[in-house]
Structure formats: structure tokens, C-alpha cells
Scaffold this active site. Structure first.
Site, mmCIF file in Angstrom:
data_model
loop_
_atom_site.group_PDB
_atom_site.id
_atom_site.type_symbol
_atom_site.label_atom_id
_atom_site.label_comp_id
_atom_site.label_asym_id
_atom_site.label_seq_id
_atom_site.Cartn_x
_atom_site.Cartn_y
_atom_site.Cartn_z
ATOM 1 N N TRP A 244 -18.373 -51.144 7.806
ATOM 2 C CA TRP A 244 -17.787 -52.488 7.989
ATOM 3 C C TRP A 244 -17.511 -52.746 9.471
ATOM 4 C CZ3 TRP A 244 -17.406 -56.720 5.195
ATOM 5 C CH2 TRP A 244 -17.388 -56.641 3.793
ATOM 6 N N TRP B 165 -6.793 -78.728 7.219
ATOM 7 C CA TRP B 165 -5.628 -77.825 7.133
ATOM 8 C C TRP B 165 -4.337 -78.625 7.187
ATOM 9 C CZ3 TRP B 165 -7.502 -73.365 5.759
ATOM 10 C CH2 TRP B 165 -8.735 -72.931 6.252
ATOM 11 N N TRP C 5 -7.029 -70.613 9.641
ATOM 12 C CA TRP C 5 -7.124 -69.153 9.790
ATOM 13 C C TRP C 5 -6.964 -68.717 11.242
ATOM 14 C CZ3 TRP C 5 -11.188 -67.496 12.843
ATOM 15 C CH2 TRP C 5 -12.274 -68.360 13.004
ATOM 16 N N TRP D 224 -10.199 -62.257 8.921
ATOM 17 C CA TRP D 224 -9.621 -63.601 8.746
ATOM 18 C C TRP D 224 -10.619 -64.577 8.148
ATOM 19 C CZ3 TRP D 224 -4.958 -65.496 8.227
ATOM 20 C CH2 TRP D 224 -3.911 -64.678 8.602
ATOM 21 N N GLU E 192 -16.292 -47.766 5.274
ATOM 22 C CA GLU E 192 -15.347 -48.565 6.082
ATOM 23 C C GLU E 192 -15.803 -48.573 7.543
ATOM 24 O OE1 GLU E 192 -12.892 -50.474 4.761
ATOM 25 O OE2 GLU E 192 -13.842 -49.724 2.951
ATOM 26 N N ASN F 261 -4.373 -52.378 5.024
ATOM 27 C CA ASN F 261 -5.506 -53.296 4.830
ATOM 28 C C ASN F 261 -5.341 -54.203 3.607
ATOM 29 O OD1 ASN F 261 -8.293 -54.259 5.302
ATOM 30 N ND2 ASN F 261 -8.646 -53.267 3.331
HETATM 31 C C1 LIG Z 1 -7.044 -60.223 8.039
HETATM 32 C C2 LIG Z 1 -7.511 -58.865 8.524
HETATM 33 C C3 LIG Z 1 -7.401 -58.543 9.871
HETATM 34 C C4 LIG Z 1 -7.837 -57.292 10.350
HETATM 35 N N1 LIG Z 1 -7.727 -57.007 11.689
HETATM 36 C C5 LIG Z 1 -8.198 -55.823 12.167
HETATM 37 C C6 LIG Z 1 -8.121 -55.517 13.551
HETATM 38 O O1 LIG Z 1 -7.685 -56.319 14.373
HETATM 39 N N2 LIG Z 1 -8.557 -54.286 13.961
HETATM 40 C C7 LIG Z 1 -9.076 -53.374 13.080
HETATM 41 O O2 LIG Z 1 -9.455 -52.271 13.502
HETATM 42 N N3 LIG Z 1 -9.189 -53.656 11.774
HETATM 43 C C8 LIG Z 1 -8.757 -54.831 11.278
HETATM 44 N N4 LIG Z 1 -8.844 -55.097 9.947
HETATM 45 C C9 LIG Z 1 -9.508 -54.124 9.060
HETATM 46 C C10 LIG Z 1 -8.563 -53.077 8.417
HETATM 47 O O3 LIG Z 1 -7.466 -53.723 7.834
HETATM 48 C C11 LIG Z 1 -8.060 -52.038 9.421
HETATM 49 O O4 LIG Z 1 -9.143 -51.480 10.112
HETATM 50 C C12 LIG Z 1 -7.314 -50.904 8.729
HETATM 51 O O5 LIG Z 1 -6.230 -51.421 7.983
HETATM 52 C C13 LIG Z 1 -6.813 -49.909 9.766
HETATM 53 O O6 LIG Z 1 -6.081 -48.892 9.158
HETATM 54 P P1 LIG Z 1 -6.681 -47.432 9.001
HETATM 55 O O7 LIG Z 1 -7.110 -46.914 10.318
HETATM 56 O O8 LIG Z 1 -5.698 -46.635 8.215
HETATM 57 O O9 LIG Z 1 -7.978 -47.732 8.126
HETATM 58 P P2 LIG Z 1 -8.841 -46.769 7.188
HETATM 59 O O10 LIG Z 1 -8.808 -47.370 5.825
HETATM 60 O O11 LIG Z 1 -8.469 -45.359 7.328
HETATM 61 O O12 LIG Z 1 -10.325 -47.015 7.724
HETATM 62 C C14 LIG Z 1 -10.891 -46.233 8.783
HETATM 63 C C15 LIG Z 1 -11.404 -47.128 9.870
HETATM 64 O O13 LIG Z 1 -12.462 -47.952 9.389
HETATM 65 C C16 LIG Z 1 -12.437 -49.208 10.062
HETATM 66 N N5 LIG Z 1 -12.239 -50.263 9.075
HETATM 67 C C17 LIG Z 1 -11.614 -50.169 7.881
HETATM 68 N N6 LIG Z 1 -11.657 -51.349 7.238
HETATM 69 C C18 LIG Z 1 -12.323 -52.192 8.030
HETATM 70 C C19 LIG Z 1 -12.705 -53.555 7.921
HETATM 71 N N7 LIG Z 1 -12.426 -54.292 6.841
HETATM 72 N N8 LIG Z 1 -13.358 -54.122 8.955
HETATM 73 C C20 LIG Z 1 -13.677 -53.402 10.053
HETATM 74 N N9 LIG Z 1 -13.349 -52.112 10.218
HETATM 75 C C21 LIG Z 1 -12.686 -51.516 9.215
HETATM 76 C C22 LIG Z 1 -11.260 -49.171 11.019
HETATM 77 O O14 LIG Z 1 -11.726 -48.814 12.289
HETATM 78 C C23 LIG Z 1 -10.382 -48.096 10.424
HETATM 79 O O15 LIG Z 1 -9.534 -47.476 11.349
HETATM 80 C C24 LIG Z 1 -8.404 -56.355 9.439
HETATM 81 C C25 LIG Z 1 -8.504 -56.703 8.085
HETATM 82 C C26 LIG Z 1 -8.064 -57.928 7.629
HETATM 83 C C27 LIG Z 1 -8.183 -58.262 6.164
#
Ligand SMILES: Cc1cc2nc3c(=O)[nH]c(=O)nc-3n(C[C@H](O)[C@H](O)[C@H](O)COP(=O)(O)OP(=O)(O)OC[C@H]3O[C@@H](n4cnc5c(N)ncnc54)[C@H](O)[C@@H]3O)c2cc1C
Length: 440
Positions: free
Chosen positions: A265, A293, A346, A369, A262, A328
Site C-alpha cells: 500500500w 461540502w 477531506w 483521506w 501494507e 489505522n
Molecule cells: C486517513 C488516513 C491517513 C493516514 N495517514 C498516514 C500518514 O500520514 N503516514 C503514514 O505512514 N500512514 C498513514 N496512513 C496509513 C496507516 O494508518 C499508517 O501507516 C499506520 O497506522 C501506521 O501505523 P503502524 O506503523 O503501526 O502500521 P502497520 O500496520 O504496522 O503497517 C506497517 C507499515 O505499512 C505502511 N502502511 C500501513 N498501512 C498503510 C496504508 N493504508 N497506506 C500506506 N502505507 C501503509 C506504513 O508505513 C506502516 O508503518 C493513513 C491512513 C488513513 C486511513
């Protein structure tokens, strides 16, 4: 502009890296040979764009700045805090201090890159240097490239190469503490209150900075279920740098590959934004900008308020509205619903999330997005349309998450689905097909 005759100093400019420990740019500043004055600017350009004055992000930053000030006081220095437009602030600072160099950490957003270029030019005109370092990612821009030297646009091979390149060196902390004696000794400097900045506190607690090893160990099995705390909730800390990505990645490497991935990512989307800045306004795959759209404003409003009649979508939107965070899995479902079921651009959803998310980060938000819309690097193909009912059955089988956020679910007060799934799915596929064909 001639330099003031006071003793030469270096500045360390804090932005998305609000901590003293393991901070790359700060480490280099402290080793520069000049006494270091740490600086933070509440950027008026960014603050003016926030219409909700109860902004969790600003409150988090403000709290953190106050905490950092206490740490700085213990070591005899002080954070210099200013409010204004960075270029104007630097014009003032150049008059007040004999600045030899400004150290900072890279920021990958378009606005930030332009801002940094303008500040670097101003400094250069005044005989001062500007140095920026990689701090918020493990690998950046040109460190993980394809065999032919171009940026990756698909996650899986990027991730494979990322893991292949990773060594202990990349996860090593910067030992800033050893050099604390090199801070400029100053009296305590004032910090404007949140109210003076034009904002009000929400006064809700923020998630902690640590993650339990057990959560990490079970992450792969628990991360998709929004009813339980199966993810770290560290996103706000990663966003503002109150934790170090290197420390977290070391822990992730030790405990769980899926969690580490993650963080990959996160690096991936930073390098996408850096290499392909057009994604900020346009589809990564430009042909998707031809999708016609529907953009119905009433339907958008229902989605924003969590009144679509699809309980998992509504639960997600209400969680976002109430606490500024959404799980997420549910971000994926709500985003897909807006783009595909409602055929709303989007960028509307992206902007709404940007307003509400406490962890809002342009690169990850835009990546998420564009993934949901099908227009992004690693996108879900346009003909794959999430069924929100099946998603709820699979990821919230007992309906616990839904009941937590939509208490009236299953009562007469809960609305009927605003669109029928099969009709919406077919309509989305036909509309996308038409848009893509027209772009050829
Ligand atoms: C439509 C959409 C919008 C999103 N907007 C954001 C946003 O504005 N900011 C954001 O930090 N994340 C975003 N995410 C990615 C992800 O949803 C969040 O990082 C995550 O839900 C944060 O919760 P957590 O810290 O418990 O994540 P955990 O699951 O504990 O993951 C640990 C860390 O990994 C990183 N991470 C995890 N998933 C992703 C991912 N898909 N892309 C990039 N980094 C990731 C984050 O920094 C996160 O804190 C988005 C995802 C989607 C589908």
C-alpha cells in the site's frame, strides 16, 4: 562560478533516509571515486510552515541527526548540517567545496521534485552532477505498470503484479559499510540545537525501530483492534528512513503476507502521488470536487478536539492530539466521520492530520483521506458510510480503547452525539449524489 581549488568531493544529501546502513544513494556516493561528505539541511521552507513549535517530527529528526553524528565520528568523518533554503545552501556549498557530484535518494512529493530539479540545475551550471536513487520504496514509478504500460489506479491488481515481480534482488541490502573508508576525513562539525532552529522538545519517547516476529505472525488477526498493540508502530521510522524498507520487507515476507501487503500500500500511494500529482490539491476523481461540502467550522473544531459524542471517533482524535499517532482502523473511522457525517471537505481533515501525525507522509495521508472521502483511487464508494457505533462494537468490543482515551465516557460530562447517524448517512448520500450529478 569557478570551483574552489580544494580536493574534489562528492556530497551525499540526506532527506528521508536517515541511516548509514543499506542506503542506496549513499552506497553509490561511496563508490563514486570521490571522498564523500554527508550533508543534512534543515529546510527552512518546511520548518517555517510548522506553527506548533513542539513538533515531534522535527524532534525525531534532530535526535536522529545527533545519533548519526556519533556514528560518523567513529569512522572519522562528520555530518555537515545546515539550516536554510536548499538552493541557497547549495550556492554556499559550491563556494566552500570542490563538488563533483551530489548523490541522494528520490523523493516523490511535488515540492521535493521541484526543489531537486532546481538544485540539479544549479549543480549542472557549476559542472557538478546530481544523482538520485530509489531507496524508500521496493518498486517505484514505472516498475509496476499495467499490461498497457499505464500506472495502476486500483490497489488489488497493482498488488498482484507487485508480488509477481518481487525477487530477492529487490530486497537485497546495499552494503555501505564495506566502503566507509571512502568518507571524507573531517573534524567534527557543529549541529544547531532544536532551540536554535526555533523549536522545543516534546520529550516523549518514540517507538522502537524493531518489530517482534510474533507481532508480525499474528498481524492479520490483531491489526484491526486499537486497544492492543497489534501493529508495528514503525511508521515514523519508515517515514524518515531510520529503518530500511528492504530489511523490513524481507522480514515481512518471511513472517506475514498481510503485513507485507501494507508495505505494498505504501509503494502504491507513492506511485499514485508521483504519477498523479494533482491529488495533492484535488480529488483523484475530479468529479468529487463538485461535492457541496457543508464545512461548518464549529463542527470541525469539535471533531479536532474529540468532542463529537461518538466515543470511537473522540478516542481516535484524542489519541492523535496526545501522542501524534492514531491506529489505522480509527484513522479510517474518524476520516469517514468528518467527510460523510459532517460533510466537511477531506482536505481540512488531511491538513489537520498533517499537522499532528508523527508519521505524516503526504502520499499515505492523501491516499487515506481520499479513500475515506470516496474520491480516491481505491475509494470506498460514496454510498458506503461507516457506522461509528457498529465499528466500535466490532473493533473495540470491550470499550478498552475508548475508556483509555475518553475517560469520561458513560458519565454526564460526555456529550450527546453531535449528529444522528441515520440522518447523517442519508444526508451524505444525497449530497454526494447531487455533487456528482452536477459534475457530469
Ligand atoms: C486517513 C488516513 C491517513 C493516514 N495517514 C498516514 C500518514 O500520514 N503516514 C503514514 O505512514 N500512514 C498513514 N496512513 C496509513 C496507516 O494508518 C499508517 O501507516 C499506520 O497506522 C501506521 O501505523 P503502524 O506503523 O503501526 O502500521 P502497520 O500496520 O504496522 O503497517 C506497517 C507499515 O505499512 C505502511 N502502511 C500501513 N498501512 C498503510 C496504508 N493504508 N497506506 C500506506 N502505507 C501503509 C506504513 O508505513 C506502516 O508503518 C493513513 C491512513 C488513513 C486511513
Amino acid at each position: 562560478m569557478s570551483k574552489p581549488s580544494s580536493a574534489p568531493v562528492a556530497l551525499f544529501w540526506y532527506r528521508r533516509d536517515l541511516r548509514l546502513n543499506d542506503n542506496a544513494g549513499l552506497y553509490h556516493a561511496l563508490r563514486s571515486g570521490f571522498p564523500v561528505l554527508p550533508v543534512f539541511i534543515f529546510d527552512q521552507t518546511i520548518l517555517d510552515a510548522l506553527d506548533d513549535k513542539h513538533d515531534r517530527r522535527l524532534e525525531f529528526i534532530h535526535n536522529t541527526v545527533l545519533e548519526m553524528q556519533q556514528e560518523f565520528r567513529k569512522i572519522g568523518t562528520s555530518l555537515l548540517v545546515r539550516y536554510g533554503k536548499p538552493l541557497d545552501i547549495y550556492r554556499d556549498l559550491l563556494k566552500e567545496f570542490n563538488i563533483q557530484a551530489v548523490f541522494t535518494n528520490y523523493d516523490y512529493e511535488v515540492y521535493a521534485k521541484e526543489r531537486d530539479k532546481a538544485v540539479a540545475d544549479l549543480l549542472s551550471e557549476n559542472g557538478a552532477e546530481f544523482h538520485a536513487y530509489k531507496d524508500q520504496t521496493i518498486f517505484d514509478r514505472d516498475e509496476v505498470l499495467t499490461g498497457s504500460g499505464s500506472p495502476y489506479t486500483v490497489f488489488t491488481p497493482y498488488s498482484r503484479n507487485w508480488h509477481h515481480k518481487l525477487t530477492d534482488f529487490h530486497l537485497k541490502s546495499y552494503p555501505t559499510k564495506k566502503y566507509y573508508a571512502n568518507f571524507l576525513k573531517t573534524a567534527s562539525l557543529p549541529i544547531p540545537t532544536l532551540e536554535e532552529l526555533g523549536f522545543k522538545p516534546v520529550k516523549e519517547p518514540f517507538p522502537g525501530k524493531t518489530v517482534q516476529s510474533d507481532l508480525l505472525k499474528n498481524y492479520k488477526e490483531t491489526r484491526d483492534f486499537p486497544a492492543i498493540q497489534g501493529t508495528s508502530e514503525l511508521s515514523i521510522h519508515l517515514r524518515f528512513g531510520t529503518i530500511s524498507i528492504r530489511e523490513l520487507a524481507r522480514k515481512a515476507k518471511e513472517h506475514n503476507f498481510t503485513f507485507l501487503n501494507e508495505l505494498v500500500w505504501r509503494d502504491f500511494y507513492f506511485q499514485v502521488l508521483d504519477h498523479f500529482p494533482h491529488v495533492e490539491k484535488y480529488s483523484f476523481r475530479r468529479e468529487y470536487d463538485g461535492v457541496p461540502w457543508r464545512n461548518n467550522e464549529d463542527e470541525f473544531q469539535r471533531w479536532c478536539e474529540g468532542r463529537t459524542g461518538y466515543p470511537i471517533v473522540d478516542a481516535g482524535m484524542r489519541q492523535l492530539n496526545e501522542i501524534g499517532w492514531m491506529h489505522n482502523r480509527v484513522r479510517m473511522i474518524t476520516a469517514s466521520f468528518l467527510c460523510k457525517h459532517l460533510l466537511i471537505d477531506w482536505r481540512w481533515g488531511e491538513a489537520y492530520f498533517a499537522k499532528k501525525l508523527r508519521d505524516y507522509d503526504l502520499s499515505a495521508n492523501n491516499g487515506g483521506w481520499q479513500w475515506a472521502a470516496g474520491s480516491g483511487t481505491d475509494a470506498a464508494p460514496y454510498f458506503r458510510v461507516f457506522n461509528p457505533t457498529l465499528q466500535a462494537q466490532k473493533f473495540d468490543p470491550k470499550g478498552e480503547y475508548i475508556r483509555r482515551w475518553v475517560p469520561e465516557f458513560n458519565s454526564l460530562n460526555y456529550p450527546e452525539p453531535m449528529v444522528e447517524h441515520t440522518m447523517a448517512r442519508n444526508r451524505a448520500i444525497e449530497t454526494y449524489k447531487k455533487g456528482l450529478a452536477a459534475a457530469k
